[in-house]
Design a protein around this motif. Sequence first.
Motif, PDB file in Angstrom:
ATOM      1  N   GLY A   3      19.487  56.159  59.038  1.00  0.00           N
ATOM      2  CA  GLY A   3      18.534  57.035  58.317  1.00  0.00           C
ATOM      3  C   GLY A   3      17.846  55.808  57.525  1.00  0.00           C
ATOM      4  O   GLY A   3      16.313  56.087  57.202  1.00  0.00           O
ATOM      5  N   HIS A   4      18.323  54.600  56.946  1.00  0.00           N
ATOM      6  CA  HIS A   4      17.611  53.768  56.303  1.00  0.00           C
ATOM      7  C   HIS A   4      16.649  53.055  57.465  1.00  0.00           C
ATOM      8  O   HIS A   4      15.513  52.644  57.159  1.00  0.00           O
ATOM      9  CB  HIS A   4      18.720  52.692  55.805  1.00  0.00           C
ATOM     10  N   LEU A   5      16.966  53.118  58.703  1.00  0.00           N
ATOM     11  CA  LEU A   5      16.236  52.461  59.773  1.00  0.00           C
ATOM     12  C   LEU A   5      15.065  53.040  59.870  1.00  0.00           C
ATOM     13  O   LEU A   5      14.042  52.686  60.194  1.00  0.00           O
ATOM     14  CB  LEU A   5      17.012  51.964  60.896  1.00  0.00           C
ATOM     15  N   ALA A   6      15.100  54.422  60.188  1.00  0.00           N
ATOM     16  CA  ALA A   6      14.078  55.489  60.214  1.00  0.00           C
ATOM     17  C   ALA A   6      13.120  55.307  58.975  1.00  0.00           C
ATOM     18  O   ALA A   6      11.815  55.359  59.388  1.00  0.00           O
ATOM     19  CB  ALA A   6      14.509  56.836  60.383  1.00  0.00           C
ATOM     20  N   VAL A  21       8.782  61.670  65.751  1.00  0.00           N
ATOM     21  CA  VAL A  21       9.696  61.858  64.662  1.00  0.00           C
ATOM     22  C   VAL A  21      10.754  60.912  64.647  1.00  0.00           C
ATOM     23  O   VAL A  21      11.475  60.603  65.654  1.00  0.00           O
ATOM     24  CB  VAL A  21      10.175  63.390  64.658  1.00  0.00           C
ATOM     25  N   ALA A  22      11.139  60.162  63.310  1.00  0.00           N
ATOM     26  CA  ALA A  22      12.177  59.336  63.378  1.00  0.00           C
ATOM     27  C   ALA A  22      13.225  59.909  62.601  1.00  0.00           C
ATOM     28  O   ALA A  22      13.081  60.739  61.593  1.00  0.00           O
ATOM     29  CB  ALA A  22      11.721  58.231  62.655  1.00  0.00           C
ATOM     30  N   ALA A  23      14.579  59.789  63.171  1.00  0.00           N
ATOM     31  CA  ALA A  23      15.636  60.493  62.598  1.00  0.00           C
ATOM     32  C   ALA A  23      16.735  59.477  62.490  1.00  0.00           C
ATOM     33  O   ALA A  23      16.823  58.442  63.629  1.00  0.00           O
ATOM     34  CB  ALA A  23      16.070  61.640  63.485  1.00  0.00           C
ATOM     35  N   GLY A  24      17.681  59.549  61.561  1.00  0.00           N
ATOM     36  CA  GLY A  24      18.950  58.644  61.567  1.00  0.00           C
ATOM     37  C   GLY A  24      19.765  59.147  60.418  1.00  0.00           C
ATOM     38  O   GLY A  24      19.619  59.827  59.581  1.00  0.00           O
TER      39      GLY A  24
END
Length: 285
Positions: free
Chosen positions: A148-151, A140-143
């Motif tokens: 958030g843009h990078l996720a 899972v990617a979070a930011g």
Amino acid sequence: MRYCFVLLWWIGAHTATSQSLDTLQLAKRVLPGAQVEIYKSVGPTDLRASMVFPSGYRQGNAYPAMVFFFGGGWIRGSVNQFAEACRYFADRGMVTIAFDYRIEGRQHTTPVEAVQDARSAMRWVRVNASRLGIRPDRIVAAGGSAGGHLALAAALLDQVNEAGEDTTVSTVPAALVLFNPVTKTTAGGYGHERLGDKAEALSPVAHVRPGAPPAILFHGEDDTTVPIDNAEEFCERMLAAGNSCELHRFPGQKHGFFNSNEEVRRQIFKMSDQFLTRLGYLQPQ
């Protein structure tokens, strides 16, 4: 001799100050108490992954993972922004990783390099999944904000990669957990003046496609940095493409509200937990 002594004292003091500054800078780039590895080296810059493992972690088992990218407009920020989140989701049985990446304030780079690093980070997790005890199909990617843009960049911006990297290794996460993310970098979004002719290429909303990972977004209604209508547009495009997208609105809240409001942060952790439980990545509490 007196002048020699003064000169030696100045050199020693200057060196000590430089070392202190280096130590301070490094402290911003690693998570206290985490296991730290270098995931990428670019010139003189070593980029670090700070990993927190679940209690009862056993070598040979495979765990879901959650990676975090800090916010700060691609200019500033620290992995410590998500220290509490890393520990929370590690307690829930996930391997959690807070990634450092290049930013303007430290490496004098642009958002393009930040995106390249985020995609490199996802590849590093996949390549090392077996060694780290991670299920490669449950990353899972979070930011938050620029993080958030990078996720989202890991999920959607296929054309932005570090030169020479193995692009056959997927960067696409299994799901997205996003805290007032930058979803749009063209006119009406965040950073379009700074990005210039790269704004379209780096704008996640312009690259939504069928099969994108399910996403959950948390956004303050009074956010004037990243307007909530950007998040609404992103979710509308996600749904139109047949993807899953949940937008949770927080009345009266401004940009980065989850950083300073512990009660709201806990609420967001719980909602994220429920989202990941519905996907089958966490066991019900």
